[in-house]
Motif scaffolding. Structure first.
Motif, PDB file in Angstrom:
ATOM      1  N   PRO A 224       8.087   4.773  -3.097  1.00 50.05           N
ATOM      2  CA  PRO A 224       8.736   3.604  -3.516  1.00 50.05           C
ATOM      3  C   PRO A 224      10.023   3.263  -2.247  1.00 50.05           C
ATOM      4  CG  PRO A 224       9.683   5.361  -4.929  1.00 50.05           C
ATOM      5  CD  PRO A 224       8.432   5.723  -3.987  1.00 50.05           C
ATOM      6  N   MET A 225       9.985   4.370  -1.497  1.00 49.14           N
ATOM      7  CA  MET A 225      11.230   4.208  -0.299  1.00 49.14           C
ATOM      8  C   MET A 225      10.685   4.080   1.053  1.00 49.14           C
ATOM      9  SD  MET A 225      13.707   6.692  -2.554  1.00 49.14           S
ATOM     10  CE  MET A 225      12.196   7.947  -3.186  1.00 49.14           C
ATOM     11  N   PRO A 226       9.897   3.263   1.595  1.00 42.93           N
ATOM     12  CA  PRO A 226       9.429   3.206   2.768  1.00 42.93           C
ATOM     13  C   PRO A 226      10.550   3.256   4.038  1.00 42.93           C
ATOM     14  CG  PRO A 226       8.316   1.542   1.374  1.00 42.93           C
ATOM     15  CD  PRO A 226       9.337   2.194   0.825  1.00 42.93           C
ATOM     16  N   ALA A 227      11.713   2.247   3.700  1.00 41.25           N
ATOM     17  CA  ALA A 227      12.662   2.253   4.791  1.00 41.25           C
ATOM     18  C   ALA A 227      13.383   3.589   4.940  1.00 41.25           C
ATOM     19  CB  ALA A 227      13.622   1.267   4.521  1.00 41.25           C
TER      20      ALA A 227
ATOM     21  N   ALA B 121       7.704   5.262  12.564  1.00 44.12           N
ATOM     22  CA  ALA B 121       8.423   4.137  12.957  1.00 44.12           C
ATOM     23  C   ALA B 121       8.086   2.604  12.391  1.00 44.12           C
ATOM     24  CB  ALA B 121       8.160   3.899  14.636  1.00 44.12           C
ATOM     25  N   VAL B 122       6.279   2.757  12.202  1.00 48.89           N
ATOM     26  CA  VAL B 122       5.990   1.781  11.566  1.00 48.89           C
ATOM     27  C   VAL B 122       6.280   1.705  10.080  1.00 48.89           C
ATOM     28  CG1 VAL B 122       3.684   0.433  11.152  1.00 48.89           C
ATOM     29  CG2 VAL B 122       4.053   1.965  13.091  1.00 48.89           C
ATOM     30  N   GLU B 123       6.298   2.812   9.514  1.00 49.85           N
ATOM     31  CA  GLU B 123       6.905   2.751   8.053  1.00 49.85           C
ATOM     32  C   GLU B 123       8.310   2.024   8.084  1.00 49.85           C
ATOM     33  OE1 GLU B 123       7.000   6.565   6.270  1.00 49.85           O
ATOM     34  OE2 GLU B 123       6.624   5.790   4.162  1.00 49.85           O
ATOM     35  N   ARG B 124       8.944   2.591   8.692  1.00 48.62           N
ATOM     36  CA  ARG B 124      10.460   1.900   8.795  1.00 48.62           C
ATOM     37  C   ARG B 124      10.441   0.543   8.945  1.00 48.62           C
ATOM     38  NH1 ARG B 124      15.217   3.820  12.896  1.00 48.62           N
ATOM     39  NH2 ARG B 124      16.224   1.915  12.918  1.00 48.62           N
ATOM     40  N   PHE B 125       9.503   0.075  10.032  1.00 49.81           N
ATOM     41  CA  PHE B 125       9.538  -1.377  10.127  1.00 49.81           C
ATOM     42  C   PHE B 125       9.028  -2.251   9.018  1.00 49.81           C
ATOM     43  CE2 PHE B 125       6.610  -4.815  11.210  1.00 49.81           C
ATOM     44  CZ  PHE B 125       7.475  -5.861  11.683  1.00 49.81           C
ATOM     45  N   LEU B 126       8.026  -1.645   8.082  1.00 49.65           N
ATOM     46  CA  LEU B 126       7.661  -2.072   7.104  1.00 49.65           C
ATOM     47  C   LEU B 126       8.622  -2.214   6.041  1.00 49.65           C
ATOM     48  CD1 LEU B 126       3.776  -0.726   7.219  1.00 49.65           C
ATOM     49  CD2 LEU B 126       4.622  -3.038   7.798  1.00 49.65           C
TER      50      LEU B 126
ATOM     51  N   LEU C 152      20.692   7.760   8.499  1.00 54.45           N
ATOM     52  CA  LEU C 152      19.882   6.814   7.400  1.00 54.45           C
ATOM     53  C   LEU C 152      21.176   6.012   7.009  1.00 54.45           C
ATOM     54  CD1 LEU C 152      17.873   6.419   5.197  1.00 54.45           C
ATOM     55  CD2 LEU C 152      18.490   8.156   4.117  1.00 54.45           C
ATOM     56  N   PRO C 153      21.290   4.747   7.342  1.00 52.54           N
ATOM     57  CA  PRO C 153      22.174   3.817   6.968  1.00 52.54           C
ATOM     58  C   PRO C 153      22.229   3.683   5.448  1.00 52.54           C
ATOM     59  CG  PRO C 153      21.070   2.917   8.928  1.00 52.54           C
ATOM     60  CD  PRO C 153      20.332   4.151   8.452  1.00 52.54           C
ATOM     61  N   ARG C 154      23.753   3.581   5.027  1.00 55.19           N
ATOM     62  CA  ARG C 154      23.626   3.516   3.487  1.00 55.19           C
ATOM     63  C   ARG C 154      22.967   2.115   2.698  1.00 55.19           C
ATOM     64  NH1 ARG C 154      23.048   8.154   4.202  1.00 55.19           N
ATOM     65  NH2 ARG C 154      25.033   9.584   4.381  1.00 55.19           N
ATOM     66  N   ASP C 155      23.047   0.917   3.589  1.00 50.45           N
ATOM     67  CA  ASP C 155      22.543  -0.320   3.014  1.00 50.45           C
ATOM     68  C   ASP C 155      20.992  -0.289   2.517  1.00 50.45           C
ATOM     69  OD1 ASP C 155      22.216  -0.177   5.587  1.00 50.45           O
ATOM     70  OD2 ASP C 155      22.168  -2.347   6.061  1.00 50.45           O
ATOM     71  N   VAL C 156      20.445   0.735   3.538  1.00 48.65           N
ATOM     72  CA  VAL C 156      18.915   0.935   3.353  1.00 48.65           C
ATOM     73  C   VAL C 156      18.827   1.698   1.902  1.00 48.65           C
ATOM     74  CG1 VAL C 156      16.886   2.076   4.272  1.00 48.65           C
ATOM     75  CG2 VAL C 156      18.365   0.902   6.002  1.00 48.65           C
ATOM     76  N   VAL C 157      19.569   2.903   2.035  1.00 48.92           N
ATOM     77  CA  VAL C 157      19.462   3.588   0.803  1.00 48.92           C
ATOM     78  C   VAL C 157      19.654   2.894  -0.616  1.00 48.92           C
ATOM     79  CG1 VAL C 157      20.391   5.564  -0.315  1.00 48.92           C
ATOM     80  CG2 VAL C 157      20.209   5.725   2.147  1.00 48.92           C
ATOM     81  N   ASP C 158      20.719   2.054  -0.452  1.00 50.22           N
ATOM     82  CA  ASP C 158      21.303   1.153  -1.644  1.00 50.22           C
ATOM     83  C   ASP C 158      20.245   0.095  -1.946  1.00 50.22           C
ATOM     84  OD1 ASP C 158      23.588   2.651  -1.609  1.00 50.22           O
ATOM     85  OD2 ASP C 158      24.653   0.876  -0.581  1.00 50.22           O
ATOM     86  N   GLY C 159      19.414  -0.585  -0.932  1.00 54.51           N
ATOM     87  CA  GLY C 159      18.447  -1.564  -1.340  1.00 54.51           C
ATOM     88  C   GLY C 159      17.446  -0.850  -1.657  1.00 54.51           C
ATOM     89  N   GLU C 160      16.951   0.118  -1.483  1.00 52.06           N
ATOM     90  CA  GLU C 160      15.722   0.562  -2.005  1.00 52.06           C
ATOM     91  C   GLU C 160      15.767   1.286  -3.390  1.00 52.06           C
ATOM     92  OE1 GLU C 160      13.486   2.932   1.326  1.00 52.06           O
ATOM     93  OE2 GLU C 160      12.585   0.998   1.627  1.00 52.06           O
ATOM     94  N   ILE C 161      17.014   1.815  -3.573  1.00 49.20           N
ATOM     95  CA  ILE C 161      17.254   2.372  -5.090  1.00 49.20           C
ATOM     96  C   ILE C 161      17.568   0.911  -5.987  1.00 49.20           C
ATOM     97  CG2 ILE C 161      19.343   3.360  -6.402  1.00 49.20           C
ATOM     98  CD1 ILE C 161      19.624   5.326  -3.899  1.00 49.20           C
TER      99      ILE C 161
ATOM    100  N   GLU D 227       0.904  -1.221  -0.070  1.00 54.79           N
ATOM    101  CA  GLU D 227      -0.042  -0.011  -0.194  1.00 54.79           C
ATOM    102  C   GLU D 227       1.029   1.398   0.031  1.00 54.79           C
ATOM    103  OE1 GLU D 227      -3.333   0.601  -0.481  1.00 54.79           O
ATOM    104  OE2 GLU D 227      -2.758   2.723  -0.521  1.00 54.79           O
ATOM    105  N   ILE D 228       1.981   1.309   0.746  1.00 54.70           N
ATOM    106  CA  ILE D 228       3.002   2.240   0.706  1.00 54.70           C
ATOM    107  C   ILE D 228       3.352   2.477  -0.487  1.00 54.70           C
ATOM    108  CG2 ILE D 228       5.040   3.272   1.436  1.00 54.70           C
ATOM    109  CD1 ILE D 228       4.567   1.942   4.116  1.00 54.70           C
TER     110      ILE D 228
END
Lengths: 543, 333, 418
Positions: A70-73, A100-105, A172-181, A64-65
């Motif tokens: 495209p970048m919930p984390a 916090a819930v969005e980050r969890f998702l 904002l850890p970079r692995d999160v950025v890399d993963g979502e990109i 739904e997000i």
């Protein structure tokens, strides 16, 4: 056996008496706009994804997000969550901890490798996106989902824009950025790094693009002129933060660092300086704390980590050992005015964090496009510049400069580009009436305080770039999602079905909501008054 | 307690249903197959608390008794609006005899069922406050002292509504009724009169006595269910606002009931064999004024601060007497 | 089995044999012995299954019976006098709901002044309540009528009141033939209610009925009583076949067939009257009597046929419609409508005053001479009455009537004389 006349009756025979004729007002089910959704710059349907999360269906919630962002984390970490500022629950206890819930998702999606599929047919159209920041990536994602062939040209060596070069990794850890990109790229989007576009129409023609979205951000640091014997000791915040990402060695800031400015970037630099070993990280700002553009919670975090702030000060000059600063005071209109009182502070480095400008050179020769006086690009309500087929968004157009606003621009531009490519016009659905707190009946919600996310130890926060704020575990996330009041939208609580004194509501079963039996509804209004979330409206009956 | 209170903090915990709760924790009213013992087409006024309270109570009792239920009914609104020839809104075996004898008729029904060996069929007597606390009080007390196997449910709307809003012994001090008109500094119903039938019921040492309110369905159903688990004489008094008689908006029925309880004016409790075993504590204490201001029957109170003060004192006393707030909260307020 | 027993005990025996399933008891003289005996039988297990309920009032007694009857149990209670008035609302309700309850009324005067002795003002006050009213002449008949009462009630779904004179019958020891359980069982089948409160077939009983149907409901109640006019003699006949004796029916005559003067009465006084009639017959007078066994329904036609040949009718009754005269007489006059037979109304035996043979002989002699006024009070102490009337005319605050009369005739007067 015959029962006595008149005095004995068959059960349920009252159904012949259609009491609906008594009614002067009729209840109708409505969907109202929850304030969180209304406030979300990315246009997320927050309430809807919380609805799924409440049931523990995290993937559905995440999907739904993904319909809007495209970048919930990333959002769950970097967004300043205006949704929470407007959350109706804040008037009961505290706002729902939506981010916090969005980050969890978002983290769940990265952990489980959830992917989005392109289901639209290929349109045969090609779109050029300039800039791989949040706006460009968002636009690319939505355009790809709409069936277009998308190529991103990014001038820098890494994608992410300010998500990488503006926001420190302890936030904002970079692995999160890399993963979502990567997930966006996996949709079939072509990403070309170190590719600077100089002439948009030429590039479009050369490579056969049908439309273009420009989102190059604002990376040119603003400066003020401070007399100094050693210019090398004056840095700008954008460069410091960029060097943190691109250079193998972190920038040399010294033991005592002064940051000049009052925005979130100033705070980020000061906190970075602390982590790089600065004994003193001092923010100098010419106005008061209340007037700082930086978010309160960022300031709190910074001060917990030992960052010091000098409010109502300007820097007038610099010498070998430090700065001369002038005290300011607020005039009647709230503007700082010099007092003529000076003091000195010792420092090794001054980092200017006074904001950024857009490098508008790319648009200067573009026919039709116009740059406003303050250096931003003018776009229409459809995000199109004065040049047909060329759209712009993110930090380079007039608006608040946040990751979420940028993502929202990307989505909005993509919708309009898609319509443009198909020869039509995109008209967003009209907004529902806002679900104000006054429309809710909050008695039905039990007290439930907000879950606090875990924080890293102070010592580690001062010495490492580990992520400061921890995520929620599943039970916390579920609890937090369930704090949602579902403002303005039926969540099938059965209240109307239960509180009708005339049994004039039909329950249609899970997911199907309810229906009024107007044959019997007397229009008393109890259902509307007792609907916890304000999803029933009484309207006058035409008599 | 043999029933479970819903406590899980989550969306709409106190609502009728809640898709997040286990089926067992939702109310009877949330179910698709609730018996609708009191069905559509009845002639109660808009927003009638009694119509709602009766369906809540009887549906809950029907579930507890596996639909093996017989009800007797005193004369009054409930009787009149449900059974005017040729239409009945009831879906259960039901008998109306007289204004003052619902309890005795129920005793008779229970005796017949016992003698016929059909004790699986349970008996409920119901009536309004007039039929219960006044004219039916003798029969009620008799049924209590004999410990007959009857659950008596009184729908308390604090006056004789069917006859045009006259005072009953359940009418609270200050309330305007057709027979207690306020005049100058004199309140409507006089303070210090009236009787508390739940406490009197307790004095009979019967197995179960409870007060409930139409606004708190979970609590009401739990109490009916508890009562149905027991045998012998049981009494539940349900607070049911009357929009017409109280001069209130039909849509405010639940709100008024909620405020009556949360202001301390209508304490909810349970007693077994003469001893209070459970008190519904107030989550957030409401102001007495907030309750009164929604009802025209109390409009005159706001011109006479001493009357308002008297009502506040009653709420305070209830809160003390029944321990409706934790001690600390009581002080804080 | 022939037994020398108290009337109440005999009736209790009979009722027990009718196998009532719910009995509601509340003490009031003179019916109390009946429910006491029944209570003992339930306690001992002689009467089972049966719920014996000590209620808190007569109103509750009949209300409990209403509930138990509506739930399908054969239900019985008993009362008298003030108690009957206290349950009056329920009396009408039981018949309105068509519940075949049987109730004994041990006839007793109504106060004030309070008086525990016999007359029939109590049951007569309920004559229009929609119940069938049967009046027993003797304890034997009280026994028999109770057995028939259940049968009639259940066949028609209507309550039946069996009236027996307080003390004169309830407390009198007489020889009574107590039937056997087999006989009663043969006569009275198990109760099959016309409608019953049952979850398997739910009904709404006791609806509110407005002007659009109320007349019809009332008419149907009347119609039911008209049916009873046919049914009651049939039941009496069935009873005769099983029990071998005459009892019940609508009316019974005594030496009335050729009588020029017919006395119409009801209840136990018929026994004394028979003796007086026998004496008068012996003296050559043409006189007989008719006893009403059913007062509701009122057997207009049956009575009319019996009195038609007579030259005059004397109605003797133990109740008074104050302001009018005889209650029974008014009804008898309806039966005599169109006949050229004068109907004398005589009120006697109020509040337990003995009805002596001498007084009756004098009364009937006057009646046969047509020298009786239209409304006559037997053995009225005219002197006492006159004195009180004089006092009242002299002073508005003349004091309590009862007290004044006691002063005139009672201890106070006696003391004065001595």
């Amino acid at each position: 056996m015959k029962t006595p006349f008149a005095i004995t009756l068959d059960v349920g025979s009252s159904l012949l008496n259609k009491t609906g004729s008594w009614r002067t007002e009729r209840p109708v089910y409505v969907d109202r706009l929850p304030p969180c959704n209304n406030a979300c710059p990315a246009g997320e349907n927050i309430q809807q994804w919380l609805f799924h999360a409440e049931e523990g269906d995290y993937e559905q919630a995440w999907r739904e997000i993904m319909r809007n962002n495209p970048m919930p984390a990333i959002m769950g970490r970097a967004c300043y969550h205006p949704c929470e500022s407007s959350c109706n629950r804040a008037q009961l206890d505290q706002a729902v901890n939506i981010h916090a819930v969005e980050r969890f998702l978002g983290d769940q999606a990265l952990r489980h490798g959830w992917q989005v599929e392109v289901s639209a047919q290929s349109s045969g159209k090609r779109v050029l996106v300039i800039g791989a920041g949040p706006s460009g990536l968002s636009a690319a994602y939505h355009l790809a989902l709409a069936g277009h062939d998308v190529v991103i040209h990014e001038a820098g060596p890494l994608p992410g824009g300010m998500m990488r070069f503006g926001i420190p990794k302890y936030r904002l850890p970079r692995d999160v950025v890399d993963g979502e990109i990567q997930r966006i790229v996996d949709l079939g989007v072509t990403l070309r790094l170190n590719t600077k576009v100089e002439d948009i129409p030429a590039t479009m023609q050369d490579e056969g693009y049908d439309a273009c979205f420009v989102a190059i951000g604002a990376h040119v640091a603003k400066r003020v002129d401070i007399p100094t014997p050693d210019a090398s000791r004056i840095l700008d915040a954008v460069s410091v933060l960029r060097d943190m990402e691109t250079e193998s060695e972190p920038p040399m800031l010294g033991r005592r660092v002064v940051v000049y400015g009052g925005g979130n970037t100033a705070v980020d630099v000061a906190r970075t300086a602390k982590r790089l070993g600065a004994a003193e990280a001092v923010i100098v700002y010419r106005r008061t704390r209340d007037q700082m553009p930086a978010h309160d919670f960022e300031m709190d975090d910074a001060m917990e980590e030992g960052v010091v702030v000098n409010w109502l000060r300007t820097i007038t000059s610099m010498d070998d050992t430090g700065f001369t600063i002038e005290k300011m005071e607020l005039d009647e209109d709230g503007w700082p005015q010099p007092t003529g009182e000076f003091e000195t502070i010792e420092a090794d480095t001054l980092v200017m964090a006074l904001g950024q400008n857009v490098d508008t050179s790319i648009l200067e020769n573009l026919p039709g496009a116009s740059v406003k006086k303050d250096g931003v690009v003018e776009v229409g309500s459809d995000m199109m510049t004065g040049h047909p087929g060329i759209f712009a968004g993110g930090d380079m157009v007039p608006s608040e400069r946040t990751v979420t606003v940028a993502a929202g621009h990307g989505k909005k531009a993509a919708r309009h580009i898609d319509a443009y490519l198909r020869g039509g016009k995109y008209t967003p659905a009209p907004k529902h009436e806002l679900a104000d707190h006054g429309l809710l009946n909050t008695w039905y919600y039990t007290d439930a305080e907000q879950t606090v996310q875990p924080l890293l130890d102070d010592i580690r926060r001062q010495t490492t770039f580990e992520e400061v704020t921890g995520g929620l575990d599943e039970s916390n996330a579920l609890y937090e999602a369930r704090r949602c009041l579902s403002c303005g939208n039926c969540f099938e609580c059965d209240n109307c079905y239960g509180v009708c004194p005339d049994n004039s509501i039909t329950k249609l079963g899970p997911g199907k909501r309810f229906e009024f039996k107007y044959d019997y509804c007397k229009g008393c209004g109890l259902c509307a008054a007792e609907c916890p979330c304000g999803a029933i409206k009484m309207v006058p009956e035409e008599i | 307690m043999s029933y479970q209170q819903v406590k899980f903090y989550q969306t709409g915990t106190l609502t009728v249903g809640n898709r997040l709760l286990d089926e067992q924790q939702r109310t009877v009213q949330a179910t698709l197959d609730r018996s609708n013992s009191l069905d559509s087409g009845h002639r109660a006024c808009q927003g009638c608390g009694e119509a709602l309270g009766a369906r809540y109570a009887i549906d809950a009792a029907m579930r507890a008794a596996d639909n093996q239920l017989v009800a007797t009914n005193a004369t009054g609104c409930l009787e009149v609006f449900t059974t005017p020839y040729p239409e009945s809104a009831w879906r259960i075996p039901w008998i109306h005899s007289l204004f003052g004898n619902a309890a005795a008729v129920a005793t008779g029904v229970a005796a017949a069922l016992k003698v016929k060996g059909r004790e699986g069929i349970r008996v409920i007597a119901q009536g309004g406050d007039g039929g219960t606390t006044d004219i039916g009080f003798g029969c009620l007390s008799g049924m209590f002292e004999r410990n007959d196997d009857v659950l008596y449910i009184c729908y308390d709307n604090q006056a004789y509504m069917n006859t045009g809003v006259q005072r009953s012994s359940a009418t609270p001090g200050a309330a305007r009724t057709a027979t207690t008109q306020p005049l100058g500094p004199q309140p409507g119903a006089e303070f210090g009169k009236g009787k508390n039938v739940p406490l009197i019921a307790m004095a009979h040492m019967i197995p179960y006595v409870a007060t409930a309110s139409v606004h708190d369905l979970h609590d009401l159903e739990a109490k009916v269910t508890r009562a149905m688990l027991l045998h012998g004489a049981r009494y539940i008094q349900v607070f049911v606002p009357c929009p017409l008689g109280w001069g209130a908006r039909p849509a405010d029925t639940m709100k008024i009931a909620r405020l009556a309880v949360e202001s301390g004016l209508y304490p909810l409790f349970e007693a077994e064999h003469g001893e209070i075993v459970n008190v519904t504590r107030l989550r957030h204490r409401a102001d007495v004024e907030e309750y009164l201001t929604l009802q025209r029957r109390f409009a005159h109170v706001f011109k006479h601060p001493e009357q308002l003060q008297h009502i506040r004192a009653i709420a305070d006393q209830n809160i003390r007497k029944f321990g409706l707030l934790d001690a600390q909260e009581g002080v804080a307020r | 089995m022939l037994k020398q027993v108290e009337g109440s005990q005999a009736v209790a025996e009979a009722i027990a044999m009718c196998r009532p399933e719910v009995i509601c008891a509340y003490p009031i003289t003179p019916q109390t012995h009946i429910v006491e005996d029944l209570g003992a039988k339930v306690k001992s297990g002689a009467l089972a299954p049966c719920e014996f309920i000590n209620v808190e009032s007569e109103f509750a007694a009949l209300s409990v019976a209403i509930g138990s009857s509506a739930a399908g149990a054969r239900s019985y209670t008993a009362t008298a006098s003030q108690g009957l008035l206290f349950m009056a609302e329920a009396v009408y309700n039981a018949s309105g709901l068509g519940l075949p309850i049987v109730m004994t009324v041990g006839n007793r005067a109504i106060g004030a002044p309070i008086n525990i002795w016999n007359d029939q003002s109590d049951s007569m006050s309920m004559r229009d309540a929609g119940w069938i009213q049967l009046y027993a002449e003797s304890n034997q008949e009280a026994v028999d009528l109770h057995i028939q009462a259940f049968r009639i009630a259940e066949l028609l779904s209507v309550p039946v009141m069996v009236c027996m004179d307080g003390f004169i019958l309830t407390h009198a020891y007489e020889r009574v033939e107590i039937p056997s359980q087999e006989q009663v069982d043969a006569f009275l089948p198990a109760f099959e209610p016309r409608q019953v409160l049952d979850p398997a077939n739910p009904k709404t009983i006791g609806a509110m009925v407005g002007p659009e149907a109320f007349t019809e409901v009332r008419y149907l109640a009347h119609h039911k009583q008209m049916q009873a006019l046919d049914l009651i003699p049939n039941v009496a006949e069935e009873f005769r076949q099983i029990f071998g004796r005459d009892a019940g029916g609508l009316v019974s005559g005594y030496r009335h067939q050729d009588a020029e003067t017919i006395v119409v009465t009801l209840g136990s006084v018929i026994g004394t009257m028979q003796e007086v009639i026998d004496e008068l017959r012996q003296a050559g007078h043409s006189i007989g009597a008719v006893a009403l066994r059913s007062f509701r329904p009122f057997p207009l036609e049956a009575l009319r046929q019996l009195i038609a040949p007579a030259k005059r009718v004397v109605v003797f009754e133990k109740c008074l419609a104050v302001g009018l005269g005889g209650v029974v007489a008014s009804n008898v006059r309806m039966a005599s409508h169109g006949l050229s037979v004068p109907v004398y109304s005589v009120i006697g035996g109020l509040g337990g005053r003995p009805i002596t043979r001498a007084s009756l002989t004098k009364l009937f002699t006057e009646a046969m001479q047509d020298s009786l006024e239209g409304l006559h009070f037997l053995d009225l102490n005219q002197e006492v009455v006159n004195r009180q009337i004089e006092r009242e005319e002299g002073s508005r605050r003349s004091g309590s009537v009862a007290e004044n009369i006691l002063r005139d005739i009672g201890l106070v007067a006696t003391a004065k004389v001595s």
